[in-house]
Write a protein that holds these residues in place. Structure first.
Motif, PDB file in Angstrom:
ATOM      1  N   GLY A  68       0.830  -1.198   0.000  1.00  0.00           N
ATOM      2  CA  GLY A  68       0.000   0.000   0.000  1.00  0.00           C
ATOM      3  C   GLY A  68       0.860   1.240   0.000  1.00  0.00           C
ATOM      4  O   GLY A  68       1.567   1.548  -0.972  1.00  0.00           O
ATOM      5  N   THR A  69       0.840   1.977   1.106  1.00  0.00           N
ATOM      6  CA  THR A  69       1.648   3.192   1.196  1.00  0.00           C
ATOM      7  C   THR A  69       3.135   2.919   0.970  1.00  0.00           C
ATOM      8  O   THR A  69       3.810   3.743   0.331  1.00  0.00           O
ATOM      9  CB  THR A  69       1.403   3.881   2.543  1.00  0.00           C
ATOM     10  OG1 THR A  69       0.037   4.355   2.564  1.00  0.00           O
ATOM     11  CG2 THR A  69       2.321   5.067   2.752  1.00  0.00           C
ATOM     12  N   PRO A  70       3.716   1.794   1.440  1.00  0.00           N
ATOM     13  CA  PRO A  70       5.122   1.541   1.091  1.00  0.00           C
ATOM     14  C   PRO A  70       5.372   1.484  -0.421  1.00  0.00           C
ATOM     15  O   PRO A  70       6.400   1.966  -0.897  1.00  0.00           O
ATOM     16  CB  PRO A  70       5.389   0.180   1.747  1.00  0.00           C
ATOM     17  CG  PRO A  70       4.469   0.133   2.910  1.00  0.00           C
ATOM     18  CD  PRO A  70       3.206   0.807   2.419  1.00  0.00           C
ATOM     19  N   ALA A  71       4.424   0.924  -1.166  1.00  0.00           N
ATOM     20  CA  ALA A  71       4.575   0.877  -2.624  1.00  0.00           C
ATOM     21  C   ALA A  71       4.534   2.287  -3.216  1.00  0.00           C
ATOM     22  O   ALA A  71       5.295   2.612  -4.138  1.00  0.00           O
ATOM     23  CB  ALA A  71       3.480   0.008  -3.237  1.00  0.00           C
ATOM     24  N   LEU A  72       3.638   3.115  -2.693  1.00  0.00           N
ATOM     25  CA  LEU A  72       3.562   4.503  -3.164  1.00  0.00           C
ATOM     26  C   LEU A  72       4.872   5.249  -2.895  1.00  0.00           C
ATOM     27  O   LEU A  72       5.384   5.973  -3.753  1.00  0.00           O
ATOM     28  CB  LEU A  72       2.397   5.221  -2.486  1.00  0.00           C
ATOM     29  CG  LEU A  72       1.009   4.892  -3.029  1.00  0.00           C
ATOM     30  CD1 LEU A  72      -0.064   5.278  -2.020  1.00  0.00           C
ATOM     31  CD2 LEU A  72       0.764   5.606  -4.359  1.00  0.00           C
ATOM     32  N   LEU A  73       5.428   5.074  -1.713  1.00  0.00           N
ATOM     33  CA  LEU A  73       6.675   5.764  -1.362  1.00  0.00           C
ATOM     34  C   LEU A  73       7.844   5.237  -2.189  1.00  0.00           C
ATOM     35  O   LEU A  73       8.720   6.017  -2.605  1.00  0.00           O
ATOM     36  CB  LEU A  73       6.946   5.610   0.125  1.00  0.00           C
ATOM     37  CG  LEU A  73       5.923   6.290   1.053  1.00  0.00           C
ATOM     38  CD1 LEU A  73       6.199   5.921   2.508  1.00  0.00           C
ATOM     39  CD2 LEU A  73       5.958   7.814   0.881  1.00  0.00           C
ATOM     40  N   ASP A  74       7.869   3.938  -2.445  1.00  0.00           N
ATOM     41  CA  ASP A  74       8.922   3.378  -3.306  1.00  0.00           C
ATOM     42  C   ASP A  74       8.818   3.952  -4.715  1.00  0.00           C
ATOM     43  O   ASP A  74       9.832   4.319  -5.332  1.00  0.00           O
ATOM     44  CB  ASP A  74       8.810   1.852  -3.360  1.00  0.00           C
ATOM     45  CG  ASP A  74       9.209   1.176  -2.060  1.00  0.00           C
ATOM     46  OD1 ASP A  74       9.822   1.842  -1.205  1.00  0.00           O
ATOM     47  OD2 ASP A  74       8.883  -0.025  -1.895  1.00  0.00           O
ATOM     48  N   TRP A  75       7.600   4.019  -5.233  1.00  0.00           N
ATOM     49  CA  TRP A  75       7.383   4.570  -6.579  1.00  0.00           C
ATOM     50  C   TRP A  75       7.786   6.033  -6.630  1.00  0.00           C
ATOM     51  O   TRP A  75       8.407   6.482  -7.603  1.00  0.00           O
ATOM     52  CB  TRP A  75       5.922   4.390  -6.966  1.00  0.00           C
ATOM     53  CG  TRP A  75       5.578   4.873  -8.345  1.00  0.00           C
ATOM     54  CD1 TRP A  75       5.648   4.166  -9.506  1.00  0.00           C
ATOM     55  CD2 TRP A  75       5.101   6.189  -8.699  1.00  0.00           C
ATOM     56  NE1 TRP A  75       5.240   4.953 -10.569  1.00  0.00           N
ATOM     57  CE2 TRP A  75       4.901   6.192 -10.101  1.00  0.00           C
ATOM     58  CE3 TRP A  75       4.828   7.345  -7.979  1.00  0.00           C
ATOM     59  CZ2 TRP A  75       4.447   7.321 -10.778  1.00  0.00           C
ATOM     60  CZ3 TRP A  75       4.371   8.467  -8.653  1.00  0.00           C
ATOM     61  CH2 TRP A  75       4.184   8.449 -10.041  1.00  0.00           C
ATOM     62  N   MET A  76       7.444   6.777  -5.594  1.00  0.00           N
ATOM     63  CA  MET A  76       7.806   8.197  -5.556  1.00  0.00           C
ATOM     64  C   MET A  76       9.325   8.375  -5.597  1.00  0.00           C
ATOM     65  O   MET A  76       9.839   9.263  -6.288  1.00  0.00           O
ATOM     66  CB  MET A  76       7.213   8.858  -4.318  1.00  0.00           C
ATOM     67  CG  MET A  76       5.709   9.021  -4.387  1.00  0.00           C
ATOM     68  SD  MET A  76       4.996   9.596  -2.824  1.00  0.00           S
ATOM     69  CE  MET A  76       5.764  11.213  -2.663  1.00  0.00           C
ATOM     70  N   THR A  77      10.045   7.540  -4.872  1.00  0.00           N
ATOM     71  CA  THR A  77      11.505   7.621  -4.891  1.00  0.00           C
ATOM     72  C   THR A  77      12.045   7.355  -6.288  1.00  0.00           C
ATOM     73  O   THR A  77      12.935   8.073  -6.775  1.00  0.00           O
ATOM     74  CB  THR A  77      12.102   6.611  -3.895  1.00  0.00           C
ATOM     75  OG1 THR A  77      11.646   6.932  -2.575  1.00  0.00           O
ATOM     76  CG2 THR A  77      13.621   6.644  -3.926  1.00  0.00           C
TER      77      THR A  77
END
Length: 378
Positions: free
Chosen positions: A140-149
């Motif tokens: 969820g949010t970890p995937a979003l943060l990884d994608w943002m990086t």
């Protein structure tokens, strides 16, 4: 103007029980795209997530985070109105997610759309919305943060829209959370007849001694922003149907909600060392398996915390307590990305049958979020 209460009802009508998207993110993507946001679906391993940015990269950026997935409704016959009907009556919105937290997502989505439309800021606004907060949340949010990086995206600060108020709007905002670690303890001894205990080694005796030592004294007395660490034994079992048999194995589960004096790793080290010592003394093998679901963290009071607190005070007529209470939230991931606080609705009906929220409370939350944006970019 975008009506956050109406959007809440529309989102409730999307049956998005984890891990189903249910149409909620599709609805939000369409709205945000029409308002000029750059919108991306960031699904990972079948988990639905949405990223939306208004404004350029590399400029001052304010972020919001929330989730559209909900827990199952349970017995449908127990509900006064269908849980995914989005029924509105006498100023109350009924349905699963009305409190946790489709209303929060609706409020910050409506606030962001109206803010960038009416007073386009010299900066950017980012919304990260997941469909996997009520579940394992690993994608969820970890995937979003990884994608943002990977994409070079970054929030400078973030507000998570989880319900934060115990009884009235403006009572409390969260500036941190306790950590949580769960221990699965297995004690292995020697099975035998209860009448001949000298020929056996009862694992329950060693296990209960171990547990008693854990609860004999507090782990700490708390800190300036955190309550004392809490340790709870949640189950003890040996699966033994016979009263005259000493079992071979016994198990227990312990959950620790810890403050910033500890880390998950330090607690695992401590409990494992205690188990090894008792194993050597008793001959019963005590094995520990642990799962850390979040570390303790704190967003130190300062300009960002003051801004949010001042807006809430002005809008609600009371100054919110700065708290680290409650369980875990996706703020535990965002704290590694940027400073984060949580402010949302009153959480009375979270996860309950007949979950509901007043329309005026959702609209007030939208106003608070919009004022926060105005102050931040002023």
């Amino acid at each position: 103007m975008t009506d956050a209460a109406d959007l809440t009802a529309r989102l409730i009508r999307c049956p998005s029980v984890t891990p189903e998207e249910g149409g909620a993110l599709v609805l939000l993507a369409e709205m945000l795209g029409k308002a000029g946001f750059d919108v991306h679906r960031v699904d990972r391993n079948g988990t639905p997530n949405l990223f939306a940015r208004w404004g350029a990269k590399g400029v001052r950026t304010f972020g919001f985070n929330g989730h559209t997935d909900v827990v199952p409704p349970g017995d449908l016959g127990s509900w006064s109105h269908p849980p995914f009907g989005g029924h509105v009556e006498d100023g109350i919105i009924w349905g699963r997610g009305a409190t946790d937290m489709k209303s929060g997502v609706a409020a910050f989505t409506a606030a962001a759309i109206d803010f960038v439309t009416l007073t386009p800021p010299d900066g950017a606004v980012i919304l990260t919305i997941t469909g996997d907060e009520e579940g394992a949340s690993k994608d969820g949010t970890p995937a979003l943060l990884d994608w943002m990086t990977e994409q070079g995206e970054r929030m400078d600060v973030c507000v998570v829209g989880e319900p934060s108020n115990p009884d009235q709007m403006g009572e409390m905002m969260k500036i941190g959370r306790r950590g949580s670690v769960t221990f699965h303890i297995t004690a292995t001894g020697i099975q035998g007849h209860a009448a001949y205990p000298h020929r056996a080694n009862n694992p329950l005796h060693a296990l209960t001694r171990y547990l008693n030592e854990l609860i004999a004294a507090p782990l700490d007395q708390g800190t300036d922003h955190f309550d004392p660490t809490g340790l709870q034994i949640t189950t003890i079992d040996c699966g033994n149907p016979a009263s005259n048999v000493i079992p071979e194995t016994a198990t227990a589960v312990v959950n620790i909600r810890f403050n910033d004096l500890h880390s998950g790793a330090s607690l695992i080290h401590d409990l494992t060392a205690r188990a090894d010592k008792l194993s050597a003394e008793t001959g019963v093998a005590l094995k520990i398996a642990a799962d850390i679901s979040g570390e303790a963290f704190l967003t130190e009071p300062g300009p960002f915390v003051d801004l949010v607190r001042d807006v809430v005070t002005a809008e609600c007529g009371r100054q919110p307590v700065l708290s680290t209470s409650g369980g875990t939230s996706d703020a535990r991931y965002i704290k590694d990305h940027c400073p984060v606080v949580e402010f949302g609705l009153v959480g009375h009906f979270m996860h309950q049958v007949d979950e509901r929220v007043p329309e005026n409370q959702v609209r007030q939350l939208k106003d608070i979020y919009q004022r926060i944006l105005e102050r931040y970019f002023a």
